[in-house]
Write a protein that holds these residues in place. Structure first.
Motif, PDB file in Angstrom:
ATOM      1  N   TYR A   5      41.690  42.417  37.695  1.00 50.25           N
ATOM      2  CA  TYR A   5      41.568  41.058  38.223  1.00 50.25           C
ATOM      3  C   TYR A   5      41.717  40.049  37.096  1.00 50.25           C
ATOM      4  N   ASN A   6      42.493  39.001  37.366  1.00 51.10           N
ATOM      5  CA  ASN A   6      42.596  37.913  36.404  1.00 51.10           C
ATOM      6  C   ASN A   6      41.261  37.172  36.383  1.00 51.10           C
ATOM      7  N   THR A   9      41.849  33.321  37.714  1.00 50.46           N
ATOM      8  CA  THR A   9      42.301  33.081  39.090  1.00 50.46           C
ATOM      9  C   THR A   9      41.722  34.067  40.099  1.00 50.46           C
ATOM     10  N   LYS A  10      41.124  35.158  39.605  1.00 51.99           N
ATOM     11  CA  LYS A  10      40.599  36.245  40.448  1.00 51.99           C
ATOM     12  C   LYS A  10      41.708  36.982  41.206  1.00 51.99           C
ATOM     13  N   GLU A  11      42.938  36.807  40.760  1.00 48.81           N
ATOM     14  CA  GLU A  11      44.052  37.506  41.399  1.00 48.81           C
ATOM     15  C   GLU A  11      43.993  38.995  41.069  1.00 48.81           C
ATOM     16  N   TYR A  13      45.609  42.699  40.463  1.00 44.80           N
ATOM     17  CA  TYR A  13      46.911  43.162  40.000  1.00 44.80           C
ATOM     18  C   TYR A  13      46.804  44.593  39.494  1.00 44.80           C
ATOM     19  N   THR A  26      51.759  42.149  40.964  1.00 44.97           N
ATOM     20  CA  THR A  26      50.856  41.231  41.649  1.00 44.97           C
ATOM     21  C   THR A  26      51.322  40.973  43.077  1.00 44.97           C
ATOM     22  N   ARG A  29      52.690  34.677  44.843  1.00 45.23           N
ATOM     23  CA  ARG A  29      51.791  33.557  44.581  1.00 45.23           C
ATOM     24  C   ARG A  29      52.311  32.284  45.238  1.00 45.23           C
ATOM     25  N   LYS A  77      47.791  38.255  52.973  1.00 42.63           N
ATOM     26  CA  LYS A  77      46.684  37.334  52.717  1.00 42.63           C
ATOM     27  C   LYS A  77      45.332  37.997  52.944  1.00 42.63           C
ATOM     28  N   VAL A  80      44.562  40.636  50.146  1.00 44.61           N
ATOM     29  CA  VAL A  80      44.229  39.985  48.874  1.00 44.61           C
ATOM     30  C   VAL A  80      42.830  39.388  48.939  1.00 44.61           C
ATOM     31  N   GLN A  84      39.602  40.261  46.562  1.00 46.24           N
ATOM     32  CA  GLN A  84      38.885  39.225  45.814  1.00 46.24           C
ATOM     33  C   GLN A  84      37.406  39.218  46.169  1.00 46.24           C
ATOM     34  N   SER A 122      46.129  32.245  32.678  1.00 46.35           N
ATOM     35  CA  SER A 122      46.032  32.032  34.126  1.00 46.35           C
ATOM     36  C   SER A 122      47.202  32.653  34.871  1.00 46.35           C
TER      37      SER A 122
END
Length: 272
Positions: A5-6, A9-11, A13, A26, A29, A77, A80, A84, A122
């Motif tokens: 997780y980033n 951004t909490k993305e 990957y 990823t 975006r 969506k 993801v 998160q 980011s």
């Protein structure tokens, strides 16, 4: 941890193993639709890429890219958001609950975008260099428009999420004739990054870090166009074996100046 997780951004990957650790996979975006569309349009109009891809239209227009990306953002969506939420709530849960959460299976792979990581933590400077997809297999080796094909497709589609008998494929759904078929050769990598082992490691990461532990994947097939040595090597390096060749399976494509092409079906034999 199979999913990273980033921290900004909490993305979620996936990260490729060394020596390709600067490459991640990823979701698409929303804030980078323009940049991703530009990169995709460039790759899918490149003569080193498009002859091997039957699915994307040619010439590939910006409108095609924008529509595709927006569709994939919407489709993924919920997955993801679930990841998160899993990440944000993990510190407040005990170890037993964490294991239970991680054993909840997903019915899709939200990780499609192969990106080269930029300097901005980011992810704002990450560059889209390709795409990889994982969907339920369509059994396109069975005679088109037949009742046998309709039967096996319906059965595979109706199996519940996480079922061990689901057959998956690397690729996306495209239209040929009056039926939908899933073709492996819709995945691509920018020519600037060919020959570096990136796609082989991307397939490895999707299988090892996501499909097996988070989708309970046990069966996986794929295909490539005869003559596509790069794709053949990707499969072989990931423990796929040839199960059949279908001569002149792909129809002529006058826009690409291509005649009929044969495809090779490959079957995954498990983690190495």
């Amino acid at each position: 941890m199979t999913v990273h997780y980033n921290p900004i951004t909490k993305e979620p990957y996936l990260q490729l193993p060394a020596p390709c650790a600067n490459i991640i996979i990823t979701p698409y975006r929303e804030h980078q639709i323009k940049e991703d569309t530009n990169a995709m349009t460039s790759s899918l109009n490149d003569p080193r890429v498009y002859p091997w891809l039957q699915g994307p239209p040619y010439p590939f227009l910006r409108k095609h890219g924008e529509d595709w990306i927006k569709t994939k953002i919407q489709e993924n969506k919920a997955a993801v958001a679930a990841l998160q939420d899993e990440f944000e709530n993990k510190p407040q849960t005990n170890a037993s609950h964490q294991r239970q959460t991680e054993n909840q299976f997903f019915g899709q792979c939200p990780f499609l975008c192969i990106r080269e990581v930029g300097e901005d933590p980011s992810g704002a400077q990450d560059t889209l260099i390709g795409e990889i997809a994982l969907i339920r297999y369509s059994f396109y080796e069975i005679r088109r428009n037949s009742w046998e094909l309709a039967l096996v497709q319906a059965h595979n589609k109706q199996l519940p999420v996480g079922h061990e008998d689901i057959v998956w494929t690397l690729g996306c759904t495209i239209r040929l004739s009056t039926m939908y078929y899933a073709l492996t050769n819709t995945d691509y990598l920018s020519p600037t990054h060919h020959g570096k082992g990136i796609m082989s490691r991307a397939v490895q990461a999707v299988i090892r870090d996501w499909a097996v532990p988070r989708m309970n994947m046990n069966h996986l097939r794929g295909s490539f166009v005869v003559g596509n040595v790069g794709s053949q090597r990707v499969f072989e390096r990931n423990n796929f074996e040839e199960v059949g060749v279908f001569k002149d399976w792909l129809p002529e494509n006058s826009k690409k100046s291509l005649g009929k092409m044969s495809i090779v079906i490959m079957e995954w034999k498990g983690l190495l």
